[in-house]
Scaffold this active site. Structure first.
Site, PDB file in Angstrom:
ATOM      1  N   HIS A  42     -10.814   9.995 -49.700  1.00  9.60           N
ATOM      2  CA  HIS A  42     -11.869  11.005 -49.586  1.00  9.60           C
ATOM      3  C   HIS A  42     -11.246  12.251 -48.982  1.00  9.60           C
ATOM      4  O   HIS A  42     -10.892  12.264 -47.800  1.00  9.60           O
ATOM      5  CB  HIS A  42     -13.001  10.469 -48.703  1.00  9.60           C
ATOM      6  CG  HIS A  42     -14.144  11.413 -48.520  1.00  9.60           C
ATOM      7  ND1 HIS A  42     -14.960  11.791 -49.564  1.00  9.60           N
ATOM      8  CD2 HIS A  42     -14.610  12.056 -47.423  1.00  9.60           C
ATOM      9  CE1 HIS A  42     -15.901  12.617 -49.107  1.00  9.60           C
ATOM     10  NE2 HIS A  42     -15.700  12.796 -47.819  1.00  9.60           N
TER      11      HIS A  42
ATOM     12  N   ASP B 273     -21.160   8.157 -56.894  1.00  9.28           N
ATOM     13  CA  ASP B 273     -21.195   8.349 -55.437  1.00  9.28           C
ATOM     14  C   ASP B 273     -22.515   7.827 -54.878  1.00  9.28           C
ATOM     15  O   ASP B 273     -23.122   8.424 -53.988  1.00  9.28           O
ATOM     16  CB  ASP B 273     -20.987   9.820 -55.070  1.00  9.28           C
ATOM     17  CG  ASP B 273     -20.701  10.013 -53.584  1.00  9.28           C
ATOM     18  OD1 ASP B 273     -20.103   9.109 -52.972  1.00  9.28           O
ATOM     19  OD2 ASP B 273     -21.080  11.072 -53.025  1.00  9.28           O
TER      20      ASP B 273
END
Length: 433
Positions: A188, A314
């Site tokens: 991330h 997501d």
């Protein structure tokens, strides 16, 4: 619930779309023992004894979608989502394989937790639920987890989920160690210190709304650091989600140098921009934040050109207590498993993307990156398939969604594209109506 096919399956009168070649062909498809035996004009009317026949009525038949980034509450936050509820949402959205992030309680940093998730999914899920394991112990970013043992236990890649590993030495060691057994590091890309109190994209709109902004540099600086470490170590690396044009230039340069680098983009970054936040809509508080329209268009163009590899949902379920609060105080995240395809079809209907390109980024490319046999429409491939009407309109009512949480950014949106049948391992696990 077992998803193994007990009898042959025939998908009749379908339009079969191969995401790799873009070729469309009408006819039938025959699946036996969980694999595609044959499809197309040549097998029309060829039906094994005792077969279940599904009339596709001219709808599109394509490989089932593969989502490389979904947050599921189990274990530890089953009130937000369970493997069972997430799998039902996935099936309704045409997603046949889901990679679950390790942000659980306890986190997935022990082989025993990986084994638990595999067994739990086998017993309760209707689609394939694959665990990702923690890159660092406790997701704290300070000490590398036993990543080889986690991979051998069944984890498909290593990641700290929604957290960034800010310690460059830890990241270097992880890339080096994973390289020696072909492990994939998924990261991330967001510097939490540079984000600070930022809650949306930094710029004029954030100033007008009176909200602290998060600069694009929080993403690009972390991505640049990671790719320099990839260059140093020779490891396999996947940027979980990029969201701005500057990141695309960094990825392109790394690819030109021959680095083993891939990247993903959230369906939200492709179909929404910062203006959609409107009157402080908390369901659109995301990480990375929604960017400027110019960034969105750049991401769509990069996807069409193949620079961006995969699209992810997501999926991040949040309950009312964490979302029905002021924008600056609410939790990041939106659900997306059930709406990923329909949202992506907005780009197709707008002429921004070819349907085959969209499906390739949602099925074939994720399968290639993860080394999975799914995501392909060809003889001998696993019979993980979806049947959908790309034109059928609907208005999204959150109450009808299968997720336990209802924090969808598409609340009340007019969408097109309904999944009528989802098939996993040759068995129908979802039928609309």
């Amino acid at each position: 619930m077992s998803v193994s096919a007990l009898q042959p399956l025939v998908l009749a009168n379908g339009v079969f779309l191969d995401p790799v070649t873009g070729r469309e062909e009408g006819g039938d498809l025959v699946a036996e023992a969980g694999v595609i035996r044959d499809f197309g004009h040549a097998v029309r009317g060829s039906r094994p004894d005792g077969a279940t026949v599904v009339d596709c009525r001219g709808m599109v038949v394509a490989p089932g979608l593969i989502d490389m980034r979904a947050f599921v509450g189990e274990p530890g936050a089953e009130h937000r989502e369970t493997l069972a509820s997430a799998s039902r949402a996935a099936a309704a959205g045409g997603v046949t394989t889901v990679v679950c992030m390790p942000d659980t309680n306890p986190p997935v940093d022990d082989p025993a937790v990986v084994d638990f998730l595999i067994r739990r999914a086998r017993d309760t899920a209707v689609v394939r639920m694959l665990p990702a394991a923690a890159l660092t112990k406790g997701l704290h970013g300070t000490e590398m987890a036993e990543i080889r043992l986690l991979t051998e236990a069944g984890a498909v890649f290593l990641t700290d989920g929604a957290r960034s590993v800010t310690n460059a030495q830890v990241m270097r060691r992880a890339l080096t160690y994973a390289r020696d057994f072909g492990g994939l590091i998924v990261h991330h890309c967001e510097d939490p210190y540079l984000v600070g109190d930022g809650v949306m994209n930094e710029g004029e709109l954030a100033s007008r709304l009176g909200l602290h902004g998060a600069p694009r540099e929080a993403e690009t600086i972390m991505l640049e650091r990671d790719l320099r470490l990839v260059r140093l170590t020779g490891g396999r690396y996947h940027a979980a989600m990029i969201s701005c044009a500057d990141s695309l230039a960094i990825i392109e340069r790394a690819r030109s140098e021959g680095l083993d680098v891939t990247c993903g983009v959230s369906i939200n970054s492709l179909t929404l921009n910062e203006n959609d936040i409107g009157p402080y809509r908390t369901f659109l508080k995301l990480s990375p934040p929604l960017r400027h329209e110019d960034d969105r268009l750049a991401m769509v163009e990069a996807l069409a050109d193949g620079l961006v590899d995969v699209i992810v949902s997501d999926h991040n379920p949040q309950d009312v207590e964490t979302k029905r609060v002021p924008f600056a105080e609410c939790a990041d995240g939106a659900i997306g498993l059930e709406t990923m395809l329909a949202a992506g079809l907005r780009l197709v209907h707008a002429g921004e993307l070819e349907l085959a390109t969209l499906l390739r980024a949602m099925s074939t490319r994720p399968a290639e990156i993860l080394g999975l046999p799914q995501g392909r429409l060809r003889k001998g491939a696993p019979a993980d398939l979806i049947v959908f009407d790309a034109e059928e309109p609907f208005v999204l009512d959150p109450a009808t969604l299968h997720s336990k949480s209802k924090n969808t950014p598409f609340d009340g949106a007019r969408l097109q594209g309904v999944v009528h049948h989802t098939i996993v391992d040759g068995a129908v696990v979802h039928s609309a109506g």
